[in-house]
Design an enzyme around this catalytic site. Structure first.
Site, short mmCIF file in Angstrom:
data_model
loop_
_atom_site.label_atom_id
_atom_site.label_comp_id
_atom_site.label_asym_id
_atom_site.label_seq_id
_atom_site.Cartn_x
_atom_site.Cartn_y
_atom_site.Cartn_z
N VAL A 85 0.84 -1.21 0.00
CA VAL A 85 0.00 0.00 0.00
C VAL A 85 0.88 1.26 0.00
CG1 VAL A 85 -1.79 1.32 1.19
CG2 VAL A 85 -1.85 -1.17 1.27
N GLY A 86 1.91 1.25 0.84
CA GLY A 86 2.75 2.44 1.00
C GLY A 86 3.48 2.81 -0.28
N ARG A 123 -3.59 -8.87 6.20
CA ARG A 123 -4.17 -10.18 6.53
C ARG A 123 -3.91 -11.21 5.45
NH1 ARG A 123 -10.65 -9.51 5.86
NH2 ARG A 123 -10.63 -7.75 4.41
N ARG A 132 -9.85 -8.47 9.52
CA ARG A 132 -8.99 -7.31 9.83
C ARG A 132 -8.73 -7.24 11.33
NH1 ARG A 132 -12.75 -5.28 6.02
NH2 ARG A 132 -11.78 -4.73 4.04
N SER A 143 -3.54 1.44 8.21
CA SER A 143 -3.32 0.13 8.83
C SER A 143 -4.61 -0.38 9.46
CB SER A 143 -2.23 0.24 9.91
OG SER A 143 -1.07 0.87 9.39
N HIS A 155 -14.83 -0.20 9.13
CA HIS A 155 -14.25 -0.85 7.96
C HIS A 155 -14.18 -2.35 8.24
CE1 HIS A 155 -12.03 -1.21 4.33
NE2 HIS A 155 -10.86 -1.44 4.89
N1 APR Z 1 7.69 0.99 11.15
C1 APR Z 1 7.72 1.17 9.82
N2 APR Z 1 7.33 0.23 8.94
C2 APR Z 1 6.90 -0.93 9.43
C3 APR Z 1 6.85 -1.19 10.81
C4 APR Z 1 7.28 -0.16 11.69
N3 APR Z 1 7.27 -0.31 13.01
N4 APR Z 1 6.39 -2.45 10.98
C5 APR Z 1 6.14 -2.95 9.76
N5 APR Z 1 6.46 -2.06 8.82
C6 APR Z 1 6.40 -2.17 7.37
C7 APR Z 1 6.82 -3.54 6.84
O1 APR Z 1 8.24 -3.69 6.85
C8 APR Z 1 6.22 -3.53 5.44
O2 APR Z 1 7.13 -3.05 4.47
O3 APR Z 1 5.07 -2.03 6.90
C9 APR Z 1 5.03 -2.55 5.57
C10 APR Z 1 3.69 -3.20 5.33
O4 APR Z 1 3.64 -3.57 3.99
P1 APR Z 1 2.92 -4.92 3.48
O5 APR Z 1 3.35 -6.07 4.33
O6 APR Z 1 3.14 -4.99 2.01
O7 APR Z 1 1.39 -4.64 3.80
P2 APR Z 1 0.35 -3.74 2.95
O8 APR Z 1 -0.39 -4.60 2.01
O9 APR Z 1 1.03 -2.53 2.46
O10 APR Z 1 -0.68 -3.36 4.11
C11 APR Z 1 -0.29 -2.48 5.16
O11 APR Z 1 -2.47 -1.50 5.33
O12 APR Z 1 -4.42 -2.05 4.20
C12 APR Z 1 -3.71 -2.18 5.40
O13 APR Z 1 -4.45 -4.29 6.35
C13 APR Z 1 -3.38 -3.62 5.71
O14 APR Z 1 -2.55 -3.30 7.94
C14 APR Z 1 -2.17 -3.48 6.59
C15 APR Z 1 -1.49 -2.22 6.07
#
Ligand code: APR
Length: 310
Positions: A13-14, A82, A88, A119, A175
């Site tokens: 997402v980021g 998830r 969620r 998140s 949500h």
């Molecule tokens: N600080 C910074 N980044 C972090 C931390 C932290 N403390 N903990 C985890 N991360 C990073 C992970 O390293 C990873 O790169 O957050 C990122 C999450 O990315 P993905 O695993 O690809 O998950 P994503 O699909 O982006 O979803 C992120 O958004 O839609 C919601 O339910 C979803 O909670 C989830 C969030």
């Protein structure tokens, strides 16, 4: 660019949100993640795409928060997504700790920012970000309704074979499975969908919308949706950065509106430079009120879980 947005969590997402922000030339973007190299690598990759995509937004990556200092908006996507079979709400234990830590850093380095929480579980994570940042309620907003409404809009357009641009939809509430899509306020070129579709078809689309996230999770198997969530977060950011004052369904802290207190839940809000500039109260039918109350009760339950975790 004269605006700066930090995206925390350089995952699916980021990174997608960072790409969209840069390609729309809305702001400079800072990507932050705990994994070394990932935000740096993804931001360099996006920078190398810039000459082809024709934008001059600067995208940088970092593991520490100094780089985020003075951001206008911080989008929090850090945490775990998830997997099939998970709701969620199952993410709450891990993500509450992450969102708390992240929000404290945001408050330290960007004390005037607007936080957009992505998140999950979304509404509960808004409570965590609100408390940990100490920000006023207008500067902590959750992204959910724009995504859920976009899903509803996409399904309406598919059903009626019309342009998505003609569709408008409203989804309120938390949500999760208890979200409240409002067909009465959902239109195609201004015509309520209740005039264009049978009740059975509307019910089917409403059901698909409520489980829209799970549908993607079951297809992807290794994570959750990210293109539409990123688009939704960026639409909110754009309205704030440009002070557009768009009315969008977002999770906002209610203090009496809709009869709820101290509760983050999805309602129509006006998004401008100050963040949430107004919560719009629309008249709901009795059955819609009941559905919203059920959704609010589900968020309250998660607030109870958060208390136990603290
Ligand atoms: N600080 C910074 N980044 C972090 C931390 C932290 N403390 N903990 C985890 N991360 C990073 C992970 O390293 C990873 O790169 O957050 C990122 C999450 O990315 P993905 O695993 O690809 O998950 P994503 O699909 O982006 O979803 C992120 O958004 O839609 C919601 O339910 C979803 O909670 C989830 C969030």
């Amino acid at each position: 660019m004269d605006k700066k947005v930090t995206v925390i969590g350089a995952g699916n997402v980021g990174a997608t949100a960072a790409q969209r922000l840069a390609e729309k030339e809305l702001c400079d973007v800072v990507l932050i993640d705990i994994v070394e190299g990932v935000p740096q690598g993804k931001s360099l990759d996006l920078t190398e795409a810039a000459p082809i995509e024709k934008h001059d937004a600067h995208v940088t990556g970092a593991n520490s928060y100094e780089a985020s200092a003075g951001s206008d908006i911080v989008i929090i996507t850090a945490g775990i997504p998830r997997k099939p079979g998970m709701s969620r709400d199952d993410l709450i234990g891990v993500n509450a700790g992450i969102v708390k830590k992240v929000s404290q850093e945001v408050a330290k380095y960007s004390p005037n920012a607007v936080i957009i929480v992505v998140s999950n579980p979304l509404d509960a994570m808004c409570h965590v970000a609100y408390e940990a940042s100490g920000f006023p309620k207008n500067r902590v907003i959750g992204m959910a309704g724009v995504l859920d409404s976009a899903r509803f809009r996409a399904f309406i357009a598919m059903e009626l074979n019309v342009s998505v641009e003609n569709t408008h939809a409203f989804v309120l509430g938390g949500h999760g499975d208890t979200m409240v899509p409002l067909p009465r306020y959902s239109t195609v070129a201004g015509i309520p969908i209740t005039e264009l579709m049978s009740k059975e078809r509307i019910d089917a689309l409403v059901k698909r919308t409520a489980s829209g996230g799970a549908e993607i999770v079951s297809l992807l198997k290794t994570g959750s949706a990210y293109y539409a969530p990123a688009s939704a977060a960026v639409e909110m950011a754009e309205s704030i950065l440009k002070d557009k004052k768009k009315i969008l369904p977002c999770a906002a802290l209610l203090q009496g509106e809709y009869g709820f207190k101290d509760l983050f839940i999805g309602v129509p809000v006006k998004l401008g430079a100050k963040g949430v500039e107004q919560i719009i109260e629309i008249k709901l039918l009795d059955e819609e009120k009941t559905a919203l109350a059920k959704s609010a009760a589900a968020v309250e339950e998660l607030k109870g879980v958060l208390k136990k975790l603290a």
